[in-house]
Design an enzyme around this catalytic site. Structure first.
Site: not given
Length: 187
Positions: A46-48, A50-51
């Protein structure tokens, strides 16, 4: 206890930014609005997304006088490696702060002590270094950067127009409210 209305405490952290390693302190938040976006870890799922979404809106944030900082408990070296190998992360122009000591994650109260990872916390900080908004999501719930734009605009409006407040769903240019006895029970 809520961090809203509290000033960011002193800190020093290493970061990766535009091909260089830099030091970031609380002084970097002074004189401009900031978004600090905590996330669990580099090289995840999920992190990439969002970033990359933050980067897709980065020009708009800059137009609003806002600097963006992402933070995870990884090192600044890991941020560089991720930046160099991921097409989504390779686009990022904002500062990526490493927090392997967990100092920032604890200070912003987003550290999952059992996992040693930061939760998905988003903080809007005004130009005096005071936290104006906080949002924390469960690990499986990604954030939407476009909603931050409306929150930033509302926070900036309220700061620049004392005595006025922004109602739900407020958009720039819409009517605001002036709290008074006359409004009680009429909204």
């Amino acid at each position: 206890m809520s961090l809203v209305g509290k000033k960011v405490q002193p800190f020093r952290a290493q970061a990766y930014h535009n091909g260089e390693f830099i030091e970031v302190t609380e002084q970097d938040f002074m004189g401009k609005w900031s978004i600090v976006c905590f996330y669990p870890a580099d090289f995840t799922f999920v992190c990439p997304t969002e970033l990359e979404d933050l980067q897709d809106h980065y020009a708009t944030f800059k137009e609003l006088g806002v600097e963006v900082y992402s933070v995870s408990t990884d090192t600044h070296f890991t941020h560089k490696a991720w930046h160099d190998t991921s097409p989504a992360i390779g686009k990022i122009e904002y500062v990526m702060i490493g927090d392997p000591s967990h100092q920032l994650s604890r200070m912003f109260d987003v550290l999952d002590e059992e996992q040693g990872l930061a939760q998905r916390g988003t903080f809007i900080i005004d130009q005096d270094g005071v936290i104006q908004a906080v949002e924390i999501n469960a690990d499986g719930i990604g954030r939407n950067a476009s909603t931050l734009i409306d929150k930033i605009k509302a926070a900036q409006y309220v700061r620049n127009h004392p005595g006025e407040v922004c109602p739900a769903k407020w958009k720039e240019g819409a009517e605001t409210l002036k709290p008074s006895l006359d409004l009680v029970g009429k909204i």
